[in-house]
Scaffold this active site. Structure first.
Site, PDB file in Angstrom:
ATOM      1  CG  ASP A  12      22.109 -14.468  31.076  1.00  0.00           C
ATOM      2  OD1 ASP A  12      22.226 -13.577  30.216  1.00  0.00           O
ATOM      3  OD2 ASP A  12      23.072 -14.907  31.736  1.00  0.00           O
ATOM      4  CD  GLU A  28      21.422 -10.161  26.466  1.00  0.00           C
ATOM      5  OE1 GLU A  28      22.085  -9.132  26.529  1.00  0.00           O
ATOM      6  OE2 GLU A  28      21.674 -11.168  27.144  1.00  0.00           O
ATOM      7  CG  ASP A  74      25.212 -16.101  34.810  1.00  0.00           C
ATOM      8  OD1 ASP A  74      25.746 -15.083  34.321  1.00  0.00           O
ATOM      9  OD2 ASP A  74      25.799 -17.181  34.963  1.00  0.00           O
TER      10      ASP A  74
END
Ligand code: ZN
Length: 364
Positions: free
Chosen positions: A184, A268, A349
């Protein structure tokens, strides 16, 4: 597999002059060809091919005001046309925006030489139109027996010279491992892993960033066109270069480690990340390093036989409980820890990183 090795070098005054002239010609040819293509495209809806722009270059060299184009090596000029061709191909395939002009101030100055335009002998590199090899700082060795196929010379905004050598290399894939990891992207910490580990920004970065902000304010106060302004701009460029160098070094170590330790890495897709309208310096640097991290992961996973999974950017990674799968209604950015109705306590997170990994594995 092709791999680039980049080094600093120190040109002689004559070499610096030759290269500066070549950079200028490369920029001019690129911009002229772009202008020609734009005119054909907007006025006549016509696409200009590489061959046509190459023929135009030959014409330009013959005109009186552009004869200087014939004085530098022709290879970097041809390569500029090839790069423009690639930029248009990407634009037509909707992979990129319309190509833009190269500006003297904003663009990195560079020139690319292919095999016919340099000599490589006993580890010494001599470019076309030069008598002496470049004085390269060999900060790490080239692989044994490597023969560069392409050489790119550049000068950054801080006035430092670099040469990048593209060599053919066979890389042995790493042995298979079982581990998988979700990554992340953050601002305060550089990245958070699904294992719970938080990786922080390089040391000194906060201090360097303050220095950068100060240098930028000082630049803004200087009178346009003054010698002091030029000096201030160089100062900004130097601090900026130091930050990006340290970041890159940090990112290389991190990505190499992630690729070594994990068979599958999920990230991501943050190509158009716009969660917060925040144009802070920290933000700009964090976005730039995220892009770099992603591209390092792309090529390193390919080199070493690992897998990179890219999760859709609209995926609600921070609102989803990674334990029970319940979607939370709201999750303000200030909330760093939360507890789900199922009883699971989350670090925001780490939970996001776990979800990214799960989504990546599910889509595979
Ligand atoms: Zn839950």
């Amino acid at each position: 597999m092709k791999r680039a090795y980049k080094y600093r070098f120190h040109p002689t005054p004559g070499q610096a002059e030759e290269l500066a002239r070549t950079f200028g010609c490369v920029r001019l040819v690129y911009n002229k060809a772009l202008e020609m293509r734009t005119r054909a495209y907007t006025l006549e809806g016509r696409k200009v091919s590489y061959v046509q722009s190459s023929a135009a270059l030959t014409e330009w060299k013959r005109t009186e005001e552009l004869t200087f184009l014939a004085e530098v090596s022709s290879v970097p000029l041809q390569q500029a046309l090839r790069h423009l061709q690639a930029a248009f191909a990407n634009f037509y395939a909707k992979r990129a925006r319309y190509p833009t002009f190269k500006s003297r101030k904003k663009s990195r100055a560079s020139a690319e030489y292919t095999r016919s335009a340099f000599r490589w002998r006993d580890g010494r590199l001599t470019l076309a139109k030069m008598d002496a090899p470049l004085n390269i700082v060999w900060s790490r060795p080239l692989p044994k027996g490597a023969e560069p196929s392409t050489v790119t010379v550049s000068r950054d905004a801080a006035g430092r010279w670099f040469v990048s050598l593209l060599v053919e290399e066979s890389i042995r894939p790493l042995d298979l491992v079982e581990s998988t990891v979700g990554v992340d992207a953050g601002i305060t910490s550089l990245v958070t892993l699904s294992t719970g580990e938080k990786i922080v920004n390089p040391r000194h970065e906060r201090r360097d960033r303050r220095k950068l902000a100060k240098a930028q304010r000082s630049l803004a106060r200087k009178e346009k066109g003054s010698a002091n302004r030029a000096k201030a701009r160089l100062k900004v460029a130097r601090v900026h270069a130091r930050i990006t160098d340290r970041r890159r070094d940090h990112l290389h170590k991190l990505t190499t480690r992630l690729v070594r330790e994990n068979q599958v890495i999920a990230v991501e897709d943050l190509t158009v990340r716009n969660m917060v309208k925040n144009h802070s310096l920290a933000r700009a640097i964090s976005d730039a390093s995220w892009r770099e991290l992603r591209s390092m992961l792309e090529y390193k996973t390919a080199w070493y036989g690992r897998e990179l999974l890219v999760v859709d950017r609209w995926f609600p990674s921070s609102k989803l409980c990674s334990a029970c799968g319940t979607l939370q209604g709201v999750m303000p950015l200030g909330v760093r820890d939360w507890t789900c109705a199922c009883g699971a306590a989350h670090d925001r997170d780490v939970n996001a990183a776990k979800n990214i990994l799960a989504a990546g594995l599910a889509e595979r």
